[in-house]
Enzyme design. Sequence first.
Site, PDB file in Angstrom:
ATOM      1  N   LYS A  88     -71.676  42.496  14.747  1.00 36.59           N
ATOM      2  CA  LYS A  88     -72.529  42.817  13.600  1.00 36.59           C
ATOM      3  C   LYS A  88     -73.946  42.349  13.878  1.00 36.59           C
ATOM      4  CE  LYS A  88     -70.586  42.754   9.093  1.00 36.59           C
ATOM      5  NZ  LYS A  88     -70.085  41.869   8.024  1.00 36.59           N
TER       6      LYS A  88
HETATM    7  C1  E4P Z   1     -69.118  43.128   5.096  1.00 38.97           C
HETATM    8  O1  E4P Z   1     -69.316  43.603   6.178  1.00 38.97           O
HETATM    9  C2  E4P Z   1     -70.192  42.465   4.301  1.00 38.97           C
HETATM   10  O2  E4P Z   1     -70.692  41.347   4.968  1.00 38.97           O
HETATM   11  C3  E4P Z   1     -69.641  42.115   2.937  1.00 38.97           C
HETATM   12  O3  E4P Z   1     -68.973  43.243   2.406  1.00 38.97           O
HETATM   13  C4  E4P Z   1     -70.693  41.607   1.975  1.00 38.97           C
HETATM   14  O4  E4P Z   1     -70.096  41.479   0.719  1.00 38.97           O
HETATM   15  P1  E4P Z   1     -70.809  40.693  -0.496  1.00 38.97           P
HETATM   16  O5  E4P Z   1     -72.015  41.476  -0.902  1.00 38.97           O
HETATM   17  O6  E4P Z   1     -69.764  40.667  -1.575  1.00 38.97           O
HETATM   18  O7  E4P Z   1     -71.168  39.332   0.020  1.00 38.97           O
END
Ligand code: E4P
Length: 215
Positions: free
Chosen positions: A83
């Site tokens: 990521k």
């Molecule tokens: C996933 O890849 C993201 O980091 C995650 O869905 C973020 O979620 P949040 O906005 O609930 O922290």
Amino acid sequence: MRIFMDTANIEEIRRGAALGVVDGVTTNPSLLAREGVQYRDRVLEICAVVNGPISAECISTELEPLLAEARRIAAWHENVVVKVPMGEVGLQAIKQLASEGIKVNTTLIFSANQALLAAKAGAAYVSPFIGRLNDAGQDGMAVIRESVRIFDAFHLPTQVLAASVRGARDVTECALAGAHVATIPSAVLFQMIQHPLTDKGIEIFLRDAQKYSPV
Ligand code: E4P
């Protein structure tokens, strides 16, 4: 639509994987911080439970350290997707990493233009954060719809991975919008199984089944 679990909790992942419908897992530094474990150790544990793309996030902010971190994370396991946050440095990194065959999930996407740029750089996935957009008074699902439409129109192979999902209805909307993947918190995944009429129906069938001999 593929379903990923959005958690770094190994018990939740084991429970979800047992359903047979989980195709991958996404993690981020905030999810890891709750676990009190080493990132690499936890990702390897997850890889042993779910045989699919497992996203692990970079935290470096300069290009060369980011590339080095991404290469190191990608080498943890063949299923690891790195990521990289959206941004100038992020785009440069995605371009380079894609040329090396490293799969990138571009995180912190909040507009279709960001998604388009990440796709052009060669990202395997873009992750629009629908819940955080909705929290800010914007339309998170619109970014999913627009990104899917743009990728379809120009035959871009990048997949739209709907992130920051907050409820079961979001999952339905993501599927209707054509998201290739939705990453879902454990609680939402288990909510999706439930319906009070299913429970009521089972209760009625079991009660009625007492009234005859099954064979
Ligand atoms: C996933 O890849 C993201 O980091 C995650 O869905 C973020 O979620 P949040 O906005 O609930 O922290």
